[in-house]
Design an enzyme around this catalytic site. Structure first.
Site, PDB file in Angstrom:
ATOM      1  N   CYS A 157       0.826  -1.212   0.000  1.00  0.00           N
ATOM      2  CA  CYS A 157       0.000   0.000   0.000  1.00  0.00           C
ATOM      3  C   CYS A 157       0.857   1.257   0.000  1.00  0.00           C
ATOM      4  O   CYS A 157       1.818   1.365   0.745  1.00  0.00           O
ATOM      5  CB  CYS A 157      -0.912  -0.009   1.216  1.00  0.00           C
TER       6      CYS A 157
ATOM      7  N   CYS B  12      -0.589   5.572   7.499  1.00  0.00           N
ATOM      8  CA  CYS B  12      -1.940   5.140   7.849  1.00  0.00           C
ATOM      9  C   CYS B  12      -1.873   4.130   9.002  1.00  0.00           C
ATOM     10  O   CYS B  12      -0.935   3.341   9.084  1.00  0.00           O
ATOM     11  CB  CYS B  12      -2.572   4.500   6.622  1.00  0.00           C
TER      12      CYS B  12
ATOM     13  N   CYS C 268      -7.405   2.463  -1.060  1.00  0.00           N
ATOM     14  CA  CYS C 268      -7.452   1.640   0.152  1.00  0.00           C
ATOM     15  C   CYS C 268      -7.749   0.204  -0.266  1.00  0.00           C
ATOM     16  O   CYS C 268      -8.685  -0.060  -1.021  1.00  0.00           O
ATOM     17  CB  CYS C 268      -8.529   2.139   1.115  1.00  0.00           C
TER      18      CYS C 268
ATOM     19  N   TYR D 108     -23.722 -11.400  25.048  1.00  0.00           N
ATOM     20  CA  TYR D 108     -23.081 -10.326  24.263  1.00  0.00           C
ATOM     21  C   TYR D 108     -23.420 -10.569  22.779  1.00  0.00           C
ATOM     22  O   TYR D 108     -22.543 -10.669  21.934  1.00  0.00           O
ATOM     23  CB  TYR D 108     -21.559 -10.327  24.444  1.00  0.00           C
TER      24      TYR D 108
ATOM     25  N   GLU E 116     -27.889  -8.655  25.149  1.00  0.00           N
ATOM     26  CA  GLU E 116     -26.996  -7.620  24.602  1.00  0.00           C
ATOM     27  C   GLU E 116     -27.355  -6.268  25.232  1.00  0.00           C
ATOM     28  O   GLU E 116     -28.518  -5.978  25.467  1.00  0.00           O
ATOM     29  CB  GLU E 116     -27.176  -7.595  23.072  1.00  0.00           C
TER      30      GLU E 116
ATOM     31  N   ASP F  60     -19.483 -13.947  23.825  1.00  0.00           N
ATOM     32  CA  ASP F  60     -18.619 -13.215  22.869  1.00  0.00           C
ATOM     33  C   ASP F  60     -18.430 -11.781  23.369  1.00  0.00           C
ATOM     34  O   ASP F  60     -18.935 -10.825  22.779  1.00  0.00           O
ATOM     35  CB  ASP F  60     -19.295 -13.234  21.482  1.00  0.00           C
TER      36      ASP F  60
ATOM     37  N   CYS G 181     -12.176 -11.598  21.204  1.00  0.00           N
ATOM     38  CA  CYS G 181     -11.343 -10.779  20.300  1.00  0.00           C
ATOM     39  C   CYS G 181     -10.105 -10.296  21.044  1.00  0.00           C
ATOM     40  O   CYS G 181      -9.384  -9.433  20.576  1.00  0.00           O
ATOM     41  CB  CYS G 181     -12.145  -9.607  19.746  1.00  0.00           C
TER      42      CYS G 181
HETATM   43  N1  SAH Z   1     -21.735 -11.607  19.154  1.00  0.00           N
HETATM   44  C1  SAH Z   1     -21.892 -10.431  18.344  1.00  0.00           C
HETATM   45  C2  SAH Z   1     -21.255  -9.150  18.918  1.00  0.00           C
HETATM   46  C3  SAH Z   1     -20.024  -9.298  19.750  1.00  0.00           C
HETATM   47  S1  SAH Z   1     -19.259  -7.754  20.135  1.00  0.00           S
HETATM   48  C4  SAH Z   1     -21.414 -10.686  16.937  1.00  0.00           C
HETATM   49  O1  SAH Z   1     -20.740 -11.658  16.677  1.00  0.00           O
HETATM   50  O2  SAH Z   1     -21.715  -9.894  16.066  1.00  0.00           O
HETATM   51  C5  SAH Z   1     -19.596  -7.608  21.861  1.00  0.00           C
HETATM   52  C6  SAH Z   1     -20.976  -7.092  22.171  1.00  0.00           C
HETATM   53  O3  SAH Z   1     -21.088  -6.994  23.592  1.00  0.00           O
HETATM   54  C7  SAH Z   1     -21.291  -5.698  21.646  1.00  0.00           C
HETATM   55  O4  SAH Z   1     -22.452  -5.772  20.857  1.00  0.00           O
HETATM   56  C8  SAH Z   1     -21.539  -4.862  22.913  1.00  0.00           C
HETATM   57  O5  SAH Z   1     -22.547  -3.892  22.751  1.00  0.00           O
HETATM   58  C9  SAH Z   1     -21.947  -5.917  23.903  1.00  0.00           C
HETATM   59  N2  SAH Z   1     -21.743  -5.589  25.333  1.00  0.00           N
HETATM   60  C10 SAH Z   1     -20.716  -4.926  25.904  1.00  0.00           C
HETATM   61  N3  SAH Z   1     -20.847  -4.885  27.228  1.00  0.00           N
HETATM   62  C11 SAH Z   1     -21.979  -5.548  27.526  1.00  0.00           C
HETATM   63  C12 SAH Z   1     -22.653  -5.827  28.745  1.00  0.00           C
HETATM   64  N4  SAH Z   1     -22.164  -5.444  29.919  1.00  0.00           N
HETATM   65  N5  SAH Z   1     -23.801  -6.536  28.680  1.00  0.00           N
HETATM   66  C13 SAH Z   1     -24.314  -6.953  27.488  1.00  0.00           C
HETATM   67  N6  SAH Z   1     -23.711  -6.703  26.303  1.00  0.00           N
HETATM   68  C14 SAH Z   1     -22.565  -6.002  26.324  1.00  0.00           C
END
Ligand code: SAH
Length: 467
Positions: free
Chosen positions: A75, A81, A176, A328, A349, A398, A425
């Site tokens: 790039c 960047c 990009c 989550y 969530e 997650d 992650c």
């Molecule tokens: N599983 C989903 C998103 C994962 S990202 C996917 O694969 O697309 C993590 C998520 O956790 C986000 O959407 C965020 O808003 C949520 N989050 C963060 N803190 C939280 C909490 N205390 N209780 C519930 N959700 C939460």
């Protein structure tokens, strides 16, 4: 008088190993030095930025001898960047280092017994893998040092990405590689027209200027959604710009604009207006359809998301009789993805709008046995909640980079679901949480997945089984 600290530069330091989070490592006189800007195999002059008894931190000032592993970055914006920082390493090498980081974090931070880690699932496309990009307009173009030295340095307007750590400067991006080339045509068309008509670019300090951001969403279905954020409305100019853009880039299926008079760029408290098209885009993951509104969250690498979710589904070993919790859950995509193999899915969530999307997406896919709840997992997931919705057979979790709240980990230990599938992650916080869960669980499988080639981010799916 203030005493100036003398800067220490270590000359001709051989960088020998990969550390973590993009940093490499050198050893000198029994001390470990974490170095940014270098890769294993480099010999470099390193400026020490922090020094403790056993370890230090530094950054590369000059590379004296390039690592044989290095390859030429593809790039033109590399080095300035903040994206795709690992381009100088071959993709196979990046994967090797990611694999190693997972192993080190799980064993050193988690101090848990792990099975052999499955080889990281790399991306078939290490470029043009993102389905969403956001570019910023600025009247302060970032200038390279050589441009600054020119007789009449000229900054002017820019449309591109923020420069890391310089909040008011933007790199004028010409090309990009993170998304299909259509992103370049959109951005460069808008910039050229804006220059021709002398439209003003946003000034982040003075809060003046008309054009603020472009958010592009390109789905695997071919649908292309563009949202242009403006400081205020100028109907005549807006119509001229939008008609020109639609003519130049006929692939655009939805064009929206969002008036943002605020001091920050977030559009979450604003209402995007549809100029052209249906106002959203459709994406598919496996056999499922997802409606993506301009404000919806969706995994940014669709192809790899499908692989990640397939791993989570395989790990869950569902037979059709299970009650699955998707904690989550965001817009419910994992829960929906595994729903065909489950008796019931319960998603939780924090963001209420994401839950609205999750419900809509479940309905769109004719899924009647998934329920979604908005709120903080540690508040929602109490005894009454589990009593109402049933004891979990599988918990899929997650969490964001910070990992799970300790209260939730304690609750999960109490609930003692036979299986937990932990999608993360950030393997450092995942390791910490696994250390706590090890009280009742054994770690059966570990599968890293690469969602973000040329960055040091790693996703990792872990299967835990009740002892
Ligand atoms: N599983 C989903 C998103 C994962 S990202 C996917 O694969 O697309 C993590 C998520 O956790 C986000 O959407 C965020 O808003 C949520 N989050 C963060 N803190 C939280 C909490 N205390 N209780 C519930 N959700 C939460």
């Amino acid at each position: 008088m203030k005493k100036r600290k003398q800067s220490i530069v270590l000359e001709d330091l051989p960088i020998t190993q990969y550390a973590a989070e993009g940093k490499a490592l050198a050893k000198l006189d029994g001390k470990v030095i974490f170095i940014s800007g270098g890769v294993p195999g480099d010999v470099a002059d390193v400026l020490i930025t922090k020094s403790k008894k056993d370890w230090a931190e530094g950054r590369v000032l000059r590379i004296k001898q390039y690592s044989p592993d290095r390859e030429t970055p593809f790039c033109e914006h590399f080095g300035v960047c903040g994206g795709c920082k690992w381009q100088m390493l071959p993709y196979a090498k990046q994967l090797e280092y990611k694999q190693q980081e997972v192993e080190q974090n799980l064993t050193r931070i988690g101090k848990v017994t792990i099975p052999e880690i499955m080889p990281i699932i790399g991306a078939a496309n290490s470029r043009e893998y993102r389905n969403k990009l956001e570019f910023t307009f600025s009247n302060k173009r970032y200038m390279l040092p050589e441009e600054m030295e020119a007789e009449t340095p000229f900054g002017g307007d820019a449309l591109g990405f923020h420069v890391p750590r310089i909040f008011d400067k933007v790199i004028d991006i010409h090309h990009c590689h993170l998304m299909h080339d259509v992103n370049n045509r959109i951005r460069n068309t808008v910039r050229a027209f804006a220059h021709e008509r002398q439209f003003s670019f946003y000034d982040i300090k003075a809060h003046t200027g008309w054009l603020r951001n472009i958010i592009i969403r390109y789905c695997s279905t071919g649908e292309l959604m563009v949202n242009i954020c403006l400081n205020h409305d100028e109907e005549h100019d807006r119509v001229a710009l939008f008609d020109h853009l639609l003519k130049q880039v006929p692939e655009i299926s939805t064009l929206l604009y969002t008036i943002n008079p605020k001091w920050n760029d977030s559009i979450y408290d604003l209402q995007p207006q549809v100029y052209y098209g249906k106002g959203y885009a459709m994406e598919t993951l496996g056999e499922f359809q997802f409606k993506i509104s301009p404000k919806s969250f969706f995994q940014t690498n669709t192809q790899q998301a499908e692989k990640l979710y397939s791993v989570a589904r395989d790990f869950a070993e569902l037979t059709g009789t299970e009650t699955v919790y998707d904690l989550y859950c965001g817009t419910g995509s994992i829960g929906i993805f595994v729903s065909k193999q489950a008796r019931k899915v319960v998603g939780v969530e924090l963001i209420a709008e994401a839950i609205d999307d999750a419900r809509e997406n479940a309905a769109l896919n004719n899924i009647q046995h998934a329920e979604f709840f908005a709120g903080d997992v540690i508040k929602i997931c109490d005894d009454a909640f589990f009593a109402t919705h049933g004891r979990p057979d599988v918990v899929i979790t997650d969490p964001p980079r910070a990992g799970m709240h300790e209260k939730l980990v304690i609750k999960l230990l109490e609930m003692a679901a036979p299986k937990i599938v932990y999608v993360s992650c950030n393997t450092a916080t995942q390791a910490r949480d696994l250390g706590l869960l090890a009280e009742k669980y054994t770690i059966e499988k570990v599968q890293p997945v690469d969602m973000f080639p040329h960055t040091h981010h790693i996703e990792c799916v872990v299967l835990l089984k009740l002892k």
